[in-house]
Design a protein around this motif. Sequence first.
Motif, PDB file in Angstrom:
ATOM      1  N   GLY A   1      16.061   2.978  -3.462  1.00 37.72           N
ATOM      2  CA  GLY A   1      14.734   3.135  -4.045  1.00 37.72           C
ATOM      3  C   GLY A   1      14.468   2.164  -5.170  1.00 37.72           C
ATOM      4  O   GLY A   1      13.518   2.323  -5.928  1.00 37.72           O
ATOM      5  N   VAL A   2      15.313   1.159  -5.298  1.00 40.32           N
ATOM      6  CA  VAL A   2      15.198   0.203  -6.399  1.00 40.32           C
ATOM      7  C   VAL A   2      13.846  -0.513  -6.406  1.00 40.32           C
ATOM      8  O   VAL A   2      13.356  -0.930  -7.448  1.00 40.32           O
ATOM      9  CB  VAL A   2      16.374  -0.803  -6.380  1.00 40.32           C
ATOM     10  CG1 VAL A   2      16.277  -1.751  -5.216  1.00 40.32           C
ATOM     11  CG2 VAL A   2      16.446  -1.566  -7.691  1.00 40.32           C
ATOM     12  N   MET A   3      13.208  -0.597  -5.243  1.00 42.55           N
ATOM     13  CA  MET A   3      11.919  -1.283  -5.155  1.00 42.55           C
ATOM     14  C   MET A   3      10.752  -0.309  -5.012  1.00 42.55           C
ATOM     15  O   MET A   3       9.652  -0.709  -4.713  1.00 42.55           O
ATOM     16  CB  MET A   3      11.922  -2.261  -3.979  1.00 42.55           C
ATOM     17  CG  MET A   3      12.855  -3.426  -4.183  1.00 42.55           C
ATOM     18  SD  MET A   3      12.863  -4.584  -2.801  1.00 42.55           S
ATOM     19  CE  MET A   3      11.150  -5.068  -2.730  1.00 42.55           C
ATOM     20  N   SER A   4      10.970   0.951  -5.221  1.00 46.53           N
ATOM     21  CA  SER A   4       9.906   1.938  -5.053  1.00 46.53           C
ATOM     22  C   SER A   4       8.703   1.591  -5.920  1.00 46.53           C
ATOM     23  O   SER A   4       8.825   1.095  -7.030  1.00 46.53           O
ATOM     24  CB  SER A   4      10.416   3.325  -5.407  1.00 46.53           C
ATOM     25  OG  SER A   4       9.455   4.301  -5.073  1.00 46.53           O
ATOM     26  N   GLY A   5       7.528   1.840  -5.372  1.00 43.25           N
ATOM     27  CA  GLY A   5       6.302   1.556  -6.100  1.00 43.25           C
ATOM     28  C   GLY A   5       5.847   0.113  -5.989  1.00 43.25           C
ATOM     29  O   GLY A   5       4.960  -0.312  -6.707  1.00 43.25           O
ATOM     30  N   GLN A   6       6.416  -0.619  -5.055  1.00 40.31           N
ATOM     31  CA  GLN A   6       6.093  -2.035  -4.902  1.00 40.31           C
ATOM     32  C   GLN A   6       5.127  -2.258  -3.747  1.00 40.31           C
ATOM     33  O   GLN A   6       5.094  -1.509  -2.786  1.00 40.31           O
ATOM     34  CB  GLN A   6       7.369  -2.840  -4.626  1.00 40.31           C
ATOM     35  CG  GLN A   6       8.374  -2.757  -5.734  1.00 40.31           C
ATOM     36  CD  GLN A   6       7.841  -3.330  -7.028  1.00 40.31           C
ATOM     37  OE1 GLN A   6       7.350  -4.443  -7.069  1.00 40.31           O
ATOM     38  NE2 GLN A   6       7.917  -2.548  -8.086  1.00 40.31           N
ATOM     39  N   SER A   7       4.363  -3.318  -3.861  1.00 41.22           N
ATOM     40  CA  SER A   7       3.545  -3.773  -2.741  1.00 41.22           C
ATOM     41  C   SER A   7       3.962  -5.201  -2.436  1.00 41.22           C
ATOM     42  O   SER A   7       4.248  -5.977  -3.345  1.00 41.22           O
ATOM     43  CB  SER A   7       2.048  -3.705  -3.070  1.00 41.22           C
ATOM     44  OG  SER A   7       1.751  -4.516  -4.180  1.00 41.22           O
ATOM     45  N   LEU A   8       4.041  -5.503  -1.160  1.00 42.88           N
ATOM     46  CA  LEU A   8       4.438  -6.841  -0.751  1.00 42.88           C
ATOM     47  C   LEU A   8       3.436  -7.423   0.227  1.00 42.88           C
ATOM     48  O   LEU A   8       3.022  -6.766   1.183  1.00 42.88           O
ATOM     49  CB  LEU A   8       5.837  -6.822  -0.125  1.00 42.88           C
ATOM     50  CG  LEU A   8       6.903  -6.800  -1.213  1.00 42.88           C
ATOM     51  CD1 LEU A   8       7.966  -5.802  -0.891  1.00 42.88           C
ATOM     52  CD2 LEU A   8       7.481  -8.169  -1.393  1.00 42.88           C
ATOM     53  N   LEU A   9       3.081  -8.642  -0.031  1.00 41.85           N
ATOM     54  CA  LEU A   9       2.162  -9.386   0.817  1.00 41.85           C
ATOM     55  C   LEU A   9       2.982 -10.123   1.870  1.00 41.85           C
ATOM     56  O   LEU A   9       3.856 -10.906   1.534  1.00 41.85           O
ATOM     57  CB  LEU A   9       1.376 -10.372  -0.044  1.00 41.85           C
ATOM     58  CG  LEU A   9       0.240 -11.143   0.585  1.00 41.85           C
ATOM     59  CD1 LEU A   9      -0.803 -10.202   1.153  1.00 41.85           C
ATOM     60  CD2 LEU A   9      -0.397 -12.046  -0.459  1.00 41.85           C
ATOM     61  N   VAL A  10       2.726  -9.822   3.138  1.00 49.88           N
ATOM     62  CA  VAL A  10       3.424 -10.446   4.265  1.00 49.88           C
ATOM     63  C   VAL A  10       2.397 -11.380   4.909  1.00 49.88           C
ATOM     64  O   VAL A  10       1.579 -10.938   5.712  1.00 49.88           O
ATOM     65  CB  VAL A  10       3.897  -9.393   5.288  1.00 49.88           C
ATOM     66  CG1 VAL A  10       4.737 -10.039   6.373  1.00 49.88           C
ATOM     67  CG2 VAL A  10       4.653  -8.282   4.596  1.00 49.88           C
ATOM     68  N   SER A  11       2.391 -12.665   4.512  1.00 47.38           N
ATOM     69  CA  SER A  11       1.231 -13.464   4.864  1.00 47.38           C
ATOM     70  C   SER A  11       1.483 -14.963   5.042  1.00 47.38           C
ATOM     71  O   SER A  11       0.535 -15.726   5.045  1.00 47.38           O
ATOM     72  CB  SER A  11       0.187 -13.309   3.768  1.00 47.38           C
ATOM     73  OG  SER A  11       0.689 -13.878   2.571  1.00 47.38           O
ATOM     74  N   HIS A  12       2.725 -15.367   5.152  1.00 50.17           N
ATOM     75  CA  HIS A  12       3.030 -16.796   5.224  1.00 50.17           C
ATOM     76  C   HIS A  12       2.476 -17.541   4.016  1.00 50.17           C
ATOM     77  O   HIS A  12       1.963 -18.643   4.129  1.00 50.17           O
ATOM     78  CB  HIS A  12       2.529 -17.403   6.540  1.00 50.17           C
ATOM     79  CG  HIS A  12       3.316 -16.946   7.714  1.00 50.17           C
ATOM     80  ND1 HIS A  12       4.297 -17.694   8.293  1.00 50.17           N
ATOM     81  CD2 HIS A  12       3.282 -15.776   8.417  1.00 50.17           C
ATOM     82  CE1 HIS A  12       4.831 -17.039   9.299  1.00 50.17           C
ATOM     83  NE2 HIS A  12       4.241 -15.861   9.383  1.00 50.17           N
ATOM     84  N   GLY A  13       2.554 -16.912   2.852  1.00 45.04           N
ATOM     85  CA  GLY A  13       2.128 -17.548   1.619  1.00 45.04           C
ATOM     86  C   GLY A  13       0.639 -17.531   1.357  1.00 45.04           C
ATOM     87  O   GLY A  13       0.172 -18.171   0.413  1.00 45.04           O
ATOM     88  N   TRP A  14      -0.132 -16.795   2.159  1.00 45.52           N
ATOM     89  CA  TRP A  14      -1.581 -16.775   2.037  1.00 45.52           C
ATOM     90  C   TRP A  14      -2.045 -16.363   0.644  1.00 45.52           C
ATOM     91  O   TRP A  14      -3.037 -16.864   0.137  1.00 45.52           O
ATOM     92  CB  TRP A  14      -2.157 -15.849   3.096  1.00 45.52           C
ATOM     93  CG  TRP A  14      -3.642 -15.803   3.187  1.00 45.52           C
ATOM     94  CD1 TRP A  14      -4.493 -16.843   3.443  1.00 45.52           C
ATOM     95  CD2 TRP A  14      -4.473 -14.649   3.088  1.00 45.52           C
ATOM     96  NE1 TRP A  14      -5.791 -16.413   3.501  1.00 45.52           N
ATOM     97  CE2 TRP A  14      -5.816 -15.062   3.293  1.00 45.52           C
ATOM     98  CE3 TRP A  14      -4.212 -13.303   2.850  1.00 45.52           C
ATOM     99  CZ2 TRP A  14      -6.873 -14.176   3.246  1.00 45.52           C
ATOM    100  CZ3 TRP A  14      -5.274 -12.433   2.813  1.00 45.52           C
ATOM    101  CH2 TRP A  14      -6.592 -12.870   3.019  1.00 45.52           C
ATOM    102  N   GLY A  15      -1.330 -15.494  -0.027  1.00 47.14           N
ATOM    103  CA  GLY A  15      -1.747 -15.009  -1.337  1.00 47.14           C
ATOM    104  C   GLY A  15      -1.254 -15.838  -2.501  1.00 47.14           C
ATOM    105  O   GLY A  15      -1.348 -15.429  -3.641  1.00 47.14           O
ATOM    106  N   MET A  16      -0.741 -17.023  -2.250  1.00 45.91           N
ATOM    107  CA  MET A  16      -0.163 -17.843  -3.304  1.00 45.91           C
ATOM    108  C   MET A  16      -1.186 -18.719  -4.023  1.00 45.91           C
ATOM    109  O   MET A  16      -0.828 -19.613  -4.766  1.00 45.91           O
ATOM    110  CB  MET A  16       0.938 -18.735  -2.728  1.00 45.91           C
ATOM    111  CG  MET A  16       2.105 -17.958  -2.196  1.00 45.91           C
ATOM    112  SD  MET A  16       3.353 -18.999  -1.428  1.00 45.91           S
ATOM    113  CE  MET A  16       3.831 -20.048  -2.777  1.00 45.91           C
ATOM    114  N   LEU A  17      -2.451 -18.481  -3.811  1.00 48.09           N
ATOM    115  CA  LEU A  17      -3.477 -19.305  -4.422  1.00 48.09           C
ATOM    116  C   LEU A  17      -3.546 -19.155  -5.909  1.00 48.09           C
ATOM    117  O   LEU A  17      -3.341 -18.201  -6.490  1.00 48.09           O
ATOM    118  CB  LEU A  17      -4.842 -18.976  -3.806  1.00 48.09           C
ATOM    119  CG  LEU A  17      -4.904 -19.151  -2.300  1.00 48.09           C
ATOM    120  CD1 LEU A  17      -6.241 -18.668  -1.798  1.00 48.09           C
ATOM    121  CD2 LEU A  17      -4.679 -20.583  -1.929  1.00 48.09           C
TER     122      LEU A  17
END
Length: 93
Positions: free
Chosen positions: A77-93
């Motif tokens: 559960g070390v990462m609980s409460g996380q959101s991850l963008l799976v997008s080939h870097g789309w959100g790196m703007l």
Amino acid sequence: MLAKEGAAYNIHTYVVCPGFVKTPLVEKQISEQAKIKGISQEAVIKDILLKDTIDGEFTTMEEVANLVSFFAHDSSGVMSGQSLLVSHGWGML
């Protein structure tokens, strides 16, 4: 907030935010945008939908499933409460 509430019950929470996954809905959007903009479907994909990814690739259902599987096996559960963008870097703007 949900992660804090679930922690007392050993419930881990995650949010998976996929980029453009080539689904029937996205396929429809591609053809609609091509018609509206008077360009090819390939141009819609390359110059509109995937122009801000690092590799010009759609996110696949398998990539999303792999991340969900990773979370499902995170017993710490070390990462609980996380959101991850799976997008080939789309959100790196």
